[in-house]
Write a protein that holds these residues in place. Structure first.
Motif, PDB file in Angstrom:
ATOM      1  N   ILE A 197      41.131  39.422  31.097  1.00 30.06           N
ATOM      2  CA  ILE A 197      42.777  39.499  32.110  1.00 30.06           C
ATOM      3  C   ILE A 197      42.093  40.246  33.270  1.00 30.06           C
ATOM      4  N   VAL A 198      42.696  40.029  34.331  1.00 27.24           N
ATOM      5  CA  VAL A 198      42.626  40.693  35.432  1.00 27.24           C
ATOM      6  C   VAL A 198      44.116  41.316  35.787  1.00 27.24           C
ATOM      7  N   SER A 199      44.038  42.466  36.432  1.00 29.73           N
ATOM      8  CA  SER A 199      45.445  43.164  36.728  1.00 29.73           C
ATOM      9  C   SER A 199      45.259  43.396  38.374  1.00 29.73           C
ATOM     10  N   GLY A 200      46.417  43.457  38.979  1.00 31.64           N
ATOM     11  CA  GLY A 200      46.551  43.830  40.277  1.00 31.64           C
ATOM     12  C   GLY A 200      47.691  44.657  40.647  1.00 31.64           C
ATOM     13  N   GLY A 201      47.574  45.662  41.445  1.00 34.88           N
ATOM     14  CA  GLY A 201      48.718  46.599  41.872  1.00 34.88           C
ATOM     15  C   GLY A 201      48.655  46.845  43.403  1.00 34.88           C
ATOM     16  N   LEU A 202      49.414  47.725  43.600  1.00 33.68           N
ATOM     17  CA  LEU A 202      49.855  48.209  45.119  1.00 33.68           C
ATOM     18  C   LEU A 202      48.805  48.986  45.511  1.00 33.68           C
ATOM     19  N   ASP A 203      47.821  49.638  44.669  1.00 37.54           N
ATOM     20  CA  ASP A 203      46.667  50.285  45.048  1.00 37.54           C
ATOM     21  C   ASP A 203      45.331  49.539  45.664  1.00 37.54           C
ATOM     22  N   GLY A 204      45.668  48.001  45.688  1.00 39.14           N
ATOM     23  CA  GLY A 204      44.596  47.216  46.148  1.00 39.14           C
ATOM     24  C   GLY A 204      43.661  47.023  45.254  1.00 39.14           C
ATOM     25  N   LYS A 205      43.734  47.487  43.972  1.00 43.80           N
ATOM     26  CA  LYS A 205      42.736  47.327  42.919  1.00 43.80           C
ATOM     27  C   LYS A 205      42.978  45.918  42.325  1.00 43.80           C
ATOM     28  N   ALA A 206      41.924  45.078  41.970  1.00 40.40           N
ATOM     29  CA  ALA A 206      42.190  44.065  40.895  1.00 40.40           C
ATOM     30  C   ALA A 206      40.922  44.410  39.714  1.00 40.40           C
ATOM     31  N   VAL A 207      41.608  44.670  38.664  1.00 40.90           N
ATOM     32  CA  VAL A 207      40.557  45.368  37.499  1.00 40.90           C
ATOM     33  C   VAL A 207      40.622  44.015  36.446  1.00 40.90           C
ATOM     34  N   VAL A 208      39.072  43.759  35.810  1.00 44.91           N
ATOM     35  CA  VAL A 208      38.885  42.712  34.950  1.00 44.91           C
ATOM     36  C   VAL A 208      38.900  43.592  33.857  1.00 44.91           C
ATOM     37  N   TRP A 209      39.743  43.033  32.670  1.00 47.08           N
ATOM     38  CA  TRP A 209      39.766  43.805  31.523  1.00 47.08           C
ATOM     39  C   TRP A 209      39.015  42.969  30.233  1.00 47.08           C
ATOM     40  N   ASP A 210      38.508  43.711  29.510  1.00 48.68           N
ATOM     41  CA  ASP A 210      37.922  43.114  28.191  1.00 48.68           C
ATOM     42  C   ASP A 210      38.877  43.089  27.146  1.00 48.68           C
ATOM     43  N   LEU A 211      39.650  42.038  26.831  1.00 53.63           N
ATOM     44  CA  LEU A 211      40.804  41.989  25.804  1.00 53.63           C
ATOM     45  C   LEU A 211      40.120  42.433  24.390  1.00 53.63           C
ATOM     46  N   ASN A 212      38.697  42.337  24.056  1.00 52.47           N
ATOM     47  CA  ASN A 212      38.555  42.637  23.035  1.00 52.47           C
ATOM     48  C   ASN A 212      38.419  44.239  22.629  1.00 52.47           C
TER      49      ASN A 212
END
Length: 1083
Positions: A197-212
């Motif tokens: 899953i990928v998350s995005g925020g007001l800090d300009g970061k888009a972080v891809v996460w390993d859900l396992n």
């Protein structure tokens, strides 16, 4: 370096009622039929569907359109149309299309829109999770709807295991992602075919996460091209493989490749004129909604706009489709994550369904001969229907997407919409036949315009006159009816058409009509906005009898005379031959009202005022209810309900809030105390709740409460008969009471662990030969093997998960070897014994490292003396176990009373959150959180978490009952007897006034004194009595000083419990020494 603090939250948290603040995000499970909502109150609600008993009434359409015949016509277009010559294929195409159009016209005209039936009549909340202390901005179902991921403005991402066996208990379900984002996390996007899953925020970061592993695997930053300043991410999407799109305040859509570390910037899509609010994406297209009111479909093959949608006149706030609303649908039905049907909501409250079911380029290949023709066709396709109209902005949309049992395809019978005041559920209109008609009609027009079909206009006209459809519309008054119904089913077009080759503007010239006549339509013009020029909604009777009367008024009358419980508008659809002026057509929604409506509970806190005693806070809710809270007991003390005759929540106005605010101020002044105390905590309103914040500074601002005042408000804290003697003038720090009440059971477990640790080290020391052996030998397998039989004899004083109350704590005199250790207990003990002290971060101050230091010191002592060790802990408690530890330590004053609030008086669902606070963060960032129920039923997992995560400044207070030294404020004052001559004649003492009043005995000693600021009047009066040179009659009768003596300051008699600090601040108001005068009380 960021500092940590702790907070707890007070407010309404009824798990079975709706959110107290608007809903920001929703997801629907096609497996269970449940709806999941995430609100600005930080909670997730699970809505359970109720089975539908009756069958929904569908559109009473007497005509049945032959679906198979339409497929034949469509196939003919693909195989026989285009550039082939001769009459065979073209004639077949002409006949098939003409017949299909005729049948569709007959099916559509004079009939209301259809809608699909739904299995569920309503929804009720059956579970709630208090996950975040600030807004939940987005949530996504993953793993076939078995788990739910949420992101929040508290800078945290969490995953809830919905499939856990103990889901009903709500324990052990939540997993927290590591802290990466430094500002509000706004969006989540799931890679549906990967466990990421990928998350995005007001800090300009888009972080891809390993859900396992719940770990980040890549992180990219969206930055301004020129300045390098991060662009806030408001919208986020991916193509389920490698490409991520982001949108935000820069008006540009950026594309990245997640396979490259740091994210490879692939390019940008430029076209919007305002911030990007929402994104959808698949492997071919990106669909974007913007505050510039437009929706754009971008072609990823050339990175250009493929189609514009201009239905909205206000900023577009949300987009969704079936798969985006219900990700599990992909694994159940023959569904595709495309945009054949999508839904949009705007700031004005409009919910629009856009149907592009016959959009050619969703299927056509780049290299087909007819690609250009199909793209021209696509520009003219799309049916936009006004599903519903709300009174406030649409925040979120979610489609009820289910699987048809008949053929396994998906259906979308209803849509959920959230706005500022309600969660609404609307029926979704079925415009499939209209979409088919539009496709065939437009294709026929394009073929004719390009000379692809040789149509005999005369034969077509005859065919029209012989059709059933012509018979229906021929009854309309040609003299008065300016609404031209589409009569032709052939390829005949208006020869005066000058706009046929354009994608905007009506395809026919607008006729001159009677401007007094108004019409209605549920359909938008996709290209230019405003009402559609292809379809309107009107009753035939209105069209026939509209002389001098407003058609819209007649229609409303017809709606009002229908069933009052009806939720949809049954006004029939009519097909236009020529367009109408836009100002004569009013847009009406398909849904008259919501099928189900769930009002937001207007109970968020909107105002607060703390009383001077620093323990009570007055708050006001949105609905005008005023509540007095005790932040020590964490409960409501009193409620002042709203007495106005307000019947509906919608009537909350500015005047109403001002009226209730004045009432709150009045109550505040009535309850106000005369205390003058420092702030031992900070209080904010977060997500509609009261957030009580504890920082390191609270240890230096020790606010104390006198024993007599404490037991008056908190009788459960009175000292027991078997405890130390307490005087009324003894003071107790509020922060000590609150901290040790929260962590009492945890500290009991730590003391218990310390006992086992010392005994285990002693046993292991006996297995080691010589006194020079280092602590590192405890890690050897040989030592572990030799002492394993001894270790298994050790016990904890209570089993894992058992609550430790004040009554059931094991006495220090009891045996500690009653129950064998379980395997997990041995492992838990070994984690500390075998841990390498040098391997830890020695600069990090936490309880875990303190325990490792204890182990090191214990071992050093055992090297020189193999005797039982004294504990290094010095805990705050009245339990025998803690008193014994103090006695072992030989501390002075170990009989002092330590008040602790019993766990039964505290709310078990109270949430305690540890957070990080740093100027570089956009908000408090959550580190971990616990409920009091978890802290009062302590487990190994909770102990591990507390050891590593509690703020460093809590180590000394909790483990050693040590607090930073505080500077005691001292106040100088002088005591004088009252000047009786200045008293009013009506003031008498012992029946006498003024100079006749008998004076009190002289005071032996100095009249100028200095004392701490918390000294009370009653203590000063006691001192005065003690210093009298002779006893008075009252003293001989053993009356207490404050019962017959009074103390004055500036002529104002002082209450016995008033302190010097209060006197100086409120009455004396000067930097000079206080002047206090004593006398007998007036008669």
């Amino acid at each position: 370096m960021s500092k940590r603090g702790m907070a707890y939250f007070l407010g309404d948290s009824d798990p079975l009622t709706n959110h107290v603040l608007p809903i920001n995000a929703m997801q629907y499970s096609s497996y269970s039929g449940q709806l999941f909502s995430g609100g600005r109150d930080g909670t997730v609600k699970i809505w359970q569907p109720t089975e539908r008993i009756d069958t929904a009434i569908n559109s009473p359409n007497p005509f049945v359109f032959n679906e198979q015949h339409f497929e034949t016509s469509q196939s003919s277009l693909s195989n026989g149309g285009g550039n082939s010559g001769g009459n065979g294929p073209q004639a077949a195409t002409q006949n098939d299309m003409s017949e299909s159009i005729l049948k569709l016209e007959t099916s559509i005209s004079s009939n209301p829109l259809c809608y699909e039936d739904t299995k569920y009549s309503g929804y009720t909340i059956n579970q709630s999770f208090d996950l975040h202390f600030d807004w939940i901005n987005d949530l996504k179902l993953i793993n076939n709807d078995r788990d739910l991921v949420t992101c929040s403005s508290d800078l945290s991402i969490k995953m809830v295991n919905l499939h856990s066996a103990n889901v009903e208990e709500g324990a052990g379900l939540v997993h927290r992602f590591p802290s990466i984002h430094t500002d509000y996390i706004k969006k989540l996007s799931v890679f549906k075919f990967e466990n990421s899953i990928v998350s995005g925020g007001l800090d300009g970061k888009a972080v891809v996460w390993d859900l396992n592993a719940l770990k980040p695997i890549n992180s990219l930053i969206s930055e301004e091209e020129t300045s390098g300043v991060p662009n806030s991410i408001y919208a986020l999407a991916n193509n389920d493989t490698n490409i991520i799109t982001t949108g935000g305040s820069s008006n540009i859509i950026n594309l990245y490749d997640k396979r490259v570390k740091g994210g490879k910037f692939m390019g940008k899509l430029i076209g919007h004129q305002d911030q990007i609010r929402c994104l959808l994406m698949n492997d071919r297209f990106v669909l974007s909604g913007s505050s510039d009111t437009s929706i754009k479909l971008w072609d990823l093959r050339n990175w250009k706009v493929y189609k514009n949608f201009e239905m909205h006149n206000d900023p577009v706030w949300c987009l969704t489709n079936g798969v985006d609303s219900s990700p599990g649908l992909l694994n159940q039905a023959a569904s595709h994550d495309d945009f054949r049907v999508f839904y949009s909501g705007d700031r004005a409250g409009n919910i629009i369904k856009t149907d592009m079911s016959h959009f050619s380029d969703f299927d056509i290949d780049d290299y087909e001969e007819d690609a250009l023709f199909n793209r021209t066709l696509d520009q003219k396709l799309g049916v936009a229907t006004l599903v519903a109209k709300s009174n406030s902005p649409i925040i979120s949309l979610c489609v009820e997407s289910n699987v048809r049992s008949s053929n396994g395809s998906s259906e979308e019978p209803t849509i959920f919409s959230s706005n500022y005041t309600t969660l609404d559920r609307y029926r979704v209109p079925d415009v499939n036949e209209i979409s088919k008609y539009q496709y065939l009609r437009t294709t026929m027009d394009l073929f004719t315009m390009d000379g692809l079909l040789d149509v005999d206009e005369a034969e077509a006209s005859i065919a029209d006159q012989q059709s059933d459809f012509y018979d229906i519309v021929s009854h309309l008054s040609m003299d008065t009816n300016t609404l031209d119904i589409q009569l032709s089913l052939s390829g005949v077009t208006n020869n005066n058409n000058t706009n046929a080759g354009t994608t905007t503007g009506p395809p026919f010239p607008v006729p001159v009509v009677d401007t007094d006549i108004k019409y209605t339509s549920m359909f938008y013009n996709i290209d230019t906005g405003g009402p559609s020029w292809e379809f309107v909604n009107a009753y035939k009777e209105c069209l026939e009898e509209n002389e001098g009367q407003n058609i819209q008024q007649q229609q409303q009358q017809q709606i009002q005379t229908s069933d009052s419980t009806a939720t949809i508008d049954r006004t029939p659809v009519e097909i236009l031959l020529n367009p109408l002026p836009p100002d004569q057509v009013s847009l009406i929604p398909f849904n008259i009202r919501a099928m189900n409506q769930f009002p937001i509970i207007n109970k968020p806190m909107i105002a607060k005022r703390m009383l001077n005693n620093k323990r009570h806070i007055l708050t006001m809710l949105m609905d005008g209810v005023i509540i007095l809270w005790d932040i020590l007991m964490c409960k409501e003390l009193k409620t002042w309900s709203n007495d106005s005759k307000r019947k509906h929540e919608e009537t909350i106005t500015k005047d109403f809030i001002e009226e209730r605010t004045k009432q709150m101020d009045k109550i505040y002044h009535q309850l106000q105390t005369q205390d003058t105390l420092r702030n031992w905590c900070d209080v904010e309103i977060k997500a509609g709740k009261l957030m009580v914040i504890l920082r390191e500074s609270c240890l230096k601002n020790l606010v104390e409460i006198y024993y007599d005042e404490m037991i008056k408000d908190y009788p459960m804290l009175s000292v027991g008969s078997d405890m130390a003697k307490v005087d009324a003038d003894d003071r107790f720090a509020i922060i000590k009471i609150i901290l040790n009440s929260f962590f009492h059971e945890y500290l009991a477990a730590e003391l218990d662990f310390d006992i086992r640790l010392r005994e285990e080290l002693l046993l292991r020391r006996k297995t080691v030969k010589g006194s020079s052996d280092s602590l590192s030998k405890l890690n050897s397998k040989e030592i572990e093997g030799e002492s394993s039989s001894l270790r298994k004899k050790l016990t904890f004083s209570k089993s894992k998960g058992q609550s430790s109350s004040h009554q059931d704590v094991v006495s220090a005199k009891s045996s500690v070897c009653d129950i064998p250790l379980s395997g997990s207990d041995v492992t838990f003990l070994n984690e500390i014994i075998t841990a390498n002290v040098s391997g830890t971060n020695s600069n990090e101050v936490n309880i875990h490292n303190s325990i490792l230091e204890h182990k090191q010191k214990y071992w050093e002592k055992l090297k020189s003396n193999n005797k039982a060790l004294d504990t290094l802990l010095m805990l705050y408690s009245n339990d025998p176990m803690f008193i014994a530890s103090k006695q072992e330590k030989g501390s002075e004053g170990n009989n002092n009373y330590c008040p602790v609030i019993p766990s039964k008086y505290l709310p078990s669902n109270l949430v305690l959150t540890v957070f990080e606070d740093d100027p570089t963060l956009g908000n408090f960032r959550e580190v971990c959180s616990y409920t009091l129920n978890e802290l009062h039923n302590i487990t190994h997992e909770i102990i591990r978490s507390l050891r590593h995560n509690l703020p460093s400044w809590l180590v000394q207070p909790l483990l050693y009952d040590k607090y930073p030294p505080i500077e005691v404020t001292r106040i100088s004052f002088q005591l004088l007897e009252c000047n009786y001559l200045q008293l009013a004649p009506n003031k008498t003492i012992q029946g006498k006034s003024q100079k006749k009043i008998k004076r009190l005995p002289q005071i032996d000693g100095s009249l100028k004194l200095t004392s701490h600021s918390m000294l009370r009047v009653l203590k000063i009066l006691g001192y005065v009595c003690e210093k009298f040179e002779s006893k008075t009659s009252e003293m001989r009768d053993k009356k207490l000083a404050y019962e017959w003596l009074a103390l004055e300051c500036k002529g104002q008699e002082l209450p016995p419990t008033m302190t010097l600090q209060t006197i100086k601040t409120i009455i004396w108001k000067s930097g000079t020494d206080l002047e206090l005068r004593y006398r007998r009380k007036f008669d």
